[in-house]
Design a protein around this motif. Sequence first.
Motif, short mmCIF file in Angstrom:
data_model
loop_
_atom_site.label_atom_id
_atom_site.label_comp_id
_atom_site.label_asym_id
_atom_site.label_seq_id
_atom_site.Cartn_x
_atom_site.Cartn_y
_atom_site.Cartn_z
N ASN A 120 8.98 17.56 -0.10
CA ASN A 120 7.59 17.21 0.19
C ASN A 120 7.09 16.00 -0.59
OD1 ASN A 120 6.98 19.32 2.11
ND2 ASN A 120 7.11 20.75 0.39
N VAL A 121 8.02 15.26 -1.17
CA VAL A 121 7.61 14.13 -2.00
C VAL A 121 7.23 12.91 -1.17
CG1 VAL A 121 8.93 14.84 -4.01
CG2 VAL A 121 10.03 13.41 -2.29
N ASP A 122 7.32 13.01 0.18
CA ASP A 122 6.83 11.92 1.01
C ASP A 122 5.33 11.72 0.80
OD1 ASP A 122 6.34 14.36 2.20
OD2 ASP A 122 6.60 13.63 4.25
N VAL A 123 4.65 12.73 0.30
CA VAL A 123 3.24 12.58 -0.07
C VAL A 123 3.09 11.44 -1.09
CG1 VAL A 123 1.32 13.65 -1.34
CG2 VAL A 123 2.53 14.94 0.44
N ILE A 124 4.03 11.35 -2.03
CA ILE A 124 3.96 10.30 -3.05
C ILE A 124 4.27 8.93 -2.43
CG2 ILE A 124 4.86 9.50 -5.25
CD1 ILE A 124 3.08 12.04 -5.31
N ALA A 125 5.19 8.87 -1.46
CA ALA A 125 5.43 7.61 -0.75
C ALA A 125 4.16 7.15 -0.05
CB ALA A 125 6.56 7.80 0.26
N HIS A 126 3.41 8.11 0.49
CA HIS A 126 2.14 7.78 1.16
C HIS A 126 1.12 7.26 0.14
CE1 HIS A 126 -0.93 8.35 4.36
NE2 HIS A 126 -1.74 8.55 3.33
N GLU A 127 0.93 7.99 -0.95
CA GLU A 127 -0.07 7.57 -1.93
C GLU A 127 0.31 6.26 -2.62
OE1 GLU A 127 -2.69 9.10 -1.53
OE2 GLU A 127 -1.87 10.85 -0.51
N LEU A 128 1.58 6.06 -2.86
CA LEU A 128 2.02 4.78 -3.41
C LEU A 128 1.70 3.64 -2.46
CD1 LEU A 128 3.64 2.99 -5.42
CD2 LEU A 128 5.70 3.60 -4.12
N SER A 129 1.92 3.84 -1.16
CA SER A 129 1.62 2.81 -0.16
C SER A 129 0.14 2.41 -0.19
CB SER A 129 2.01 3.30 1.23
OG SER A 129 3.40 3.53 1.32
N HIS A 130 -0.72 3.36 -0.58
CA HIS A 130 -2.15 3.05 -0.70
C HIS A 130 -2.41 1.98 -1.77
CE1 HIS A 130 -4.60 5.39 1.98
NE2 HIS A 130 -4.01 6.54 1.66
N SER A 131 -1.46 1.76 -2.66
CA SER A 131 -1.65 0.73 -3.68
C SER A 131 -1.86 -0.63 -3.04
CB SER A 131 -0.44 0.69 -4.62
OG SER A 131 -0.24 1.95 -5.24
N TRP A 132 -1.36 -0.82 -1.84
CA TRP A 132 -1.61 -2.03 -1.07
C TRP A 132 -2.66 -1.75 0.02
CZ3 TRP A 132 3.07 -0.49 -2.95
CH2 TRP A 132 3.77 -1.39 -3.75
N TYR A 135 2.03 4.07 8.25
CA TYR A 135 3.11 3.18 8.73
C TYR A 135 4.03 2.80 7.57
CZ TYR A 135 5.52 -0.98 10.44
OH TYR A 135 6.49 -1.91 10.77
N LEU A 136 3.46 2.38 6.45
CA LEU A 136 4.27 1.97 5.30
C LEU A 136 5.07 3.14 4.74
CD1 LEU A 136 1.65 -0.31 3.50
CD2 LEU A 136 3.66 -1.07 4.81
N GLU A 137 4.45 4.31 4.67
CA GLU A 137 5.15 5.51 4.20
C GLU A 137 6.40 5.75 5.04
OE1 GLU A 137 4.69 10.28 4.95
OE2 GLU A 137 2.87 9.05 4.92
N ARG A 138 6.28 5.60 6.36
CA ARG A 138 7.43 5.87 7.24
C ARG A 138 8.48 4.78 7.15
NH1 ARG A 138 3.39 8.63 11.68
NH2 ARG A 138 3.49 10.68 10.65
N ARG A 139 8.07 3.57 6.85
CA ARG A 139 9.06 2.51 6.62
C ARG A 139 9.83 2.80 5.33
NH1 ARG A 139 8.59 -2.49 9.09
NH2 ARG A 139 10.62 -2.80 8.09
N ILE A 140 9.14 3.29 4.31
CA ILE A 140 9.82 3.66 3.06
C ILE A 140 10.82 4.78 3.33
CG2 ILE A 140 9.50 4.72 0.79
CD1 ILE A 140 6.77 3.29 0.66
N GLY A 141 10.40 5.81 4.06
CA GLY A 141 11.28 6.93 4.37
C GLY A 141 12.52 6.49 5.14
N ALA A 142 12.33 5.57 6.09
CA ALA A 142 13.47 5.09 6.89
C ALA A 142 14.44 4.29 6.03
CB ALA A 142 12.96 4.24 8.05
N ALA A 143 13.91 3.49 5.10
CA ALA A 143 14.77 2.69 4.23
C ALA A 143 15.63 3.57 3.33
CB ALA A 143 13.92 1.73 3.40
N ILE A 144 15.11 4.72 2.93
CA ILE A 144 15.82 5.60 2.00
C ILE A 144 16.71 6.60 2.73
CG2 ILE A 144 15.51 7.41 0.26
CD1 ILE A 144 13.01 5.89 -0.67
N HIS A 145 16.22 7.13 3.85
CA HIS A 145 16.92 8.23 4.52
C HIS A 145 17.55 7.85 5.86
CE1 HIS A 145 15.28 10.89 1.50
NE2 HIS A 145 14.05 10.52 1.80
N GLY A 146 17.39 6.60 6.28
CA GLY A 146 17.98 6.17 7.54
C GLY A 146 16.95 5.95 8.63
#
Length: 649
Positions: free
Chosen positions: A330-342, A364-375
């Motif tokens: 469930n740490v994709d929540v952190i990818a989302h909140e980090l993306s808010h930095s921009w 959108y940015l959260e899902r790009r981060i997830g794709a870069a890490i997990h495929g």
Amino acid sequence: MRGLTNFSQSSLLFKSIHITIRSPSLASARQQPRRSYSFTSLRMAPTRDPNTLSNYGAWLTKHTTVNFKVNFDKQRLEGSVSLDLESLTDKESNEIILDTTCLDISSVKLSNVDLKWELKETVAPYGSPLHVTIPEGAQKGDRVKLDIALATTKDCTGLQWMTPAQTGNKKHPFVYSQCQAILARSILPCQDTPDVKSTFTFNITSSLPVVASGVPVPSDNSGEGERLFRFEQKVPIPSYLFAIASGDLATAPIGKRSVVAAGPEAIKAAQWELEDDMDKFLDVAQNLIFDYQWGEYNVLVLPPSFAYGGMENPIFTFATPTIISGDRQNVDVIAHELSHSWSGNLVTSCSWEHFWLNEGWTTYLERRIGAAIHGGPQFDFSAIIGWKALEDTVKLFGEDHEFTKLIISHKGVDPEDAFSTIPYEKGFHFLWYLERLVGREHFDKFIPHYFKTWAQKSLDSFEFKATFLDYFNQHGTDEIKQKVAQIPWEDRFYKPGLPPKPDFDTSYVDSCMALAEKWKSSDYKPDLKDVESFTSNQTLVFLQAVQDFSPCLSVERAQLLGSTYNISSSKNVELKTAYYGIALRAGDREAFPGICELLGSVGRMKFVRPLYRQLVKLDRALAVETFEKNKDFYPSTTKGQLAKDLGLR
């Protein structure tokens, strides 16, 4: 997060003209370069933010200093706020109007001289505007510094006070702020609008450790008793990102520039959950956009009552403990909140009517981060989960409801009442549509351009449109220019209901749906091996598919599903909530104790609101009894929304 006059009827319309814009935001008038944009069917909003009572078009807050003592015994903040304001008007300005609600204000001074001030009558839901008279007036460009002595009150909606019994280790009290959308005005007088950004200084005295939405400044806060904690936020932020928390906190490193803070009893689990992904998230985001601008990126894991998955307060994201599930799922929540930095923090929607600019971009940015890490397929997999949430929200509101539009009218509306997955998922789908239209290679060049153009500023949807058109009319191929000219901006901005459904890559979903198909047969005999290869999110997709069965599972089959796959005993709240949704549809009263226990231990609205809505259909008395028992556990935002859901107000 979230009605005004309908822009589709009342806005000015400009067709195929060329104009020059200076100052995308009143709040940043002196920071803007002169830029030229070409507009096609550009719709200009007649007002920027209907959810503030401040006269921020006449005065601009440049810096805010808060000097607060945390009084746990009286459950209030006591002290003063200093506001450094600049006059924006050409003619003499002799009145400053600030947003407040339920504040105990004792004095307003200018250079140690008492000023005439008045709290006007309350305007629901926006509070009581504070009118301050500047006796000699001010000319354009003049600066004044107001010193306001105050204390928060028991009716403060922006603070959640917790007794020791409500915390993890039950030893010390705890307090945290939650200012989004318009709750900062219950903590300090301010221009409570995302169209105004200010730098901040925090001077917080407390008997327990403090974190805030600023970079810690070294100070002598060792020893026992009350100590002073200082923080500086040198990047201008809107009022809703004002944040403080104080309690029994320990910290542990989770990355090169990151720590996690949590109760001592939870710190090791929180560190383990986050340390594997934090730097990966940050590296991907910086490569996709540009370098992180805030210095540190830290995470505060809050007590269980927190209303949201996360709150993107700069420097310290405030996060729900439900992300600490022991499986790093469930740490994709952190990818989302980090993306808010921009998206949101650095580049901000000018009002809650254009909230999709914050949350659509961030999703959108959260899902790009997830794709870069997990495929690559992970992007579509996450989008499929989001589409299900979007369908559910549209069904709940009604497909023609105002709140299912991308741009929502907000006049006279509490933004919280309009909050939903719409700005997240419908905003995401608009951006994904634009990406597919121009091609990812070209869209990836637009991303840093957009964020550099609007860094430290606020904008509306029409300025986003202008930026997009300007960029691709300058840098796009002839084919891209032709495609861009055909974008149906009006429909995308104002059409309610679902957007066009894209063709998803179902690589990660097919096995989940295949298992769900098997469950449609009452003869299917399940086995734990069915889900052994699934990630938690794949199990979630399977459960969501079963939730939609018509007819629904029988009580016996629902119980069999939960016990066979060990979901009813899972520590993953995402999975337990999805399973309880199946149990409630089946009418399984044996699940009621577990549901009520969860409702009394988690305050995250994503989970508790759907469960209460379903429980009230089966047993209204139990639903109301459970709410009454736990209402003091929930923060004000959750409590208010649940009371509406249950018809109690």
